[in-house]
Design an enzyme around this catalytic site. Structure first.
Site, PDB file in Angstrom:
ATOM      1  N   ASP A 114       1.274   3.169  -5.688  1.00 32.77           N
ATOM      2  CA  ASP A 114       0.589   3.837  -4.579  1.00 32.77           C
ATOM      3  C   ASP A 114       0.605   2.929  -3.352  1.00 32.77           C
ATOM      4  OD1 ASP A 114      -0.149   5.734  -6.452  1.00 32.77           O
ATOM      5  OD2 ASP A 114      -2.105   4.805  -6.820  1.00 32.77           O
TER       6      ASP A 114
HETATM    7  N1  URA Z   1      -1.497   3.794 -11.511  1.00 27.39           N
HETATM    8  C1  URA Z   1      -2.085   4.132 -10.342  1.00 27.39           C
HETATM    9  O1  URA Z   1      -3.100   4.805 -10.311  1.00 27.39           O
HETATM   10  N2  URA Z   1      -1.505   3.709  -9.215  1.00 27.39           N
HETATM   11  C2  URA Z   1      -0.390   2.957  -9.184  1.00 27.39           C
HETATM   12  O2  URA Z   1       0.088   2.585  -8.109  1.00 27.39           O
HETATM   13  C3  URA Z   1       0.199   2.621 -10.416  1.00 27.39           C
HETATM   14  C4  URA Z   1      -0.377   3.054 -11.564  1.00 27.39           C
END
Ligand code: URA
Length: 254
Positions: A114
């Site tokens: 993310d």
């Molecule tokens: N899980 C998440 O919630 N975000 C990420 O970036 C990776 C795994």
């Protein structure tokens, strides 16, 4: 293109392949074949003109697999928050491309983090490997440190370990341990073998913990180690081989 390379993985004569791998000269390779010391995918090679496809076929000399060093590139980045993990973004947001070194290789990211997640992101131009690493069938493990609000109980950890019902189905069993327990915030270490959208954040929200920060410290066999936020490094040969083995491509001739 230098004559020692064959980046398209097209068919080539086995003596040329062996010469590129540094096993012998082309003539010397023919002698090895005539002496019955070379096997292709387990069968003795008897024809000097036999063709192989590097990257698919397994060539052995005296029982040892022969590898031609790959000219592919494998890099990791310690992604900072505020960058999307793709190399270009139609919405014009900051991408990880601005953190990558200049290269002629057409790298792409293997999976995503993310925008607000930090940590290890693998980038490569090895499409076959990337495809496998992202495929759920290979269950590549990813390890995260999640800073959460509150004090997670043992029951919370048990729920994460046994699987959590999310709106896109139950999660597979995961590993979960307390890294640091505090009065207002704590850190949980999680290992998951899936890669669903915002999975860790959704899992933790489902058990009542808001994620304040999420950092990925390991991708399959590759540890982030001491790499600083925003920095990149190429994988070592040993790390690349471990990654290839992890993706079930151990027999692949590089
Ligand atoms: N899980 C998440 O919630 N975000 C990420 O970036 C990776 C795994």
């Amino acid at each position: 293109m230098p004559p020692s390379q064959n980046p398209t993985n097209s068919e080539e004569r086995i003596n040329k392949f062996l010469a590129r791998a540094g096993v012998a000269s082309r003539r010397g390779a023919e002698e090895l074949i005539s002496a019955g010391r070379v096997r292709l995918n387990g069968s003795l090679v008897t024809e000097l003109g036999t063709k192989v496809i590097p990257g698919r076929d397994i060539v052995e000399v005296d029982g040892a697999a022969v590898r031609v060093r790959s000219d592919r590139m494998y890099m990791i980045l310690n992604k900072p928050a505020g960058h999307v993990s793709t190399l270009n973004d139609p919405q014009g947001r900051r991408t990880v491309a601005e953190l990558m070194p200049e290269t002629d290789h057409r790298l792409f990211n293997v999976g995503r983090l993310d925008m607000d997640t930090t940590g290890i992101l693998l980038l490569t131009d090895d499409g076959e490997l990337a495809h496998r690493l992202m495929h759920p069938r290979y269950h590549v493990s990813k390890e995260y440190l999640a800073t959460v609000a509150g004090r997670p109980t043992e029951d919370v950890l048990k729920q994460i370990r046994s699987g959590i019902e999310l709106d896109d189905g139950p999660t597979r069993p995961a590993e979960a341990d307390i890294e640091r327990l505090g009065d207002t915030t704590s850190v949980i270490r999680l290992v998951i073998r899936e890669g669903r959208k915002r999975q860790v954040r959704r899992m933790l929200a489902a058990v009542g913990h808001r994620v304040l920060a999420l950092h990925r410290v390991r991708f399959g066999p590759i540890d982030l180690g001491e790499l600083k936020l925003g920095e990149t490094r190429e994988l070592t040969d040993a790390e690349t081989e471990a990654l290839i083995a992890n993706a079930g491509l151990g027999g692949r001739v590089e």
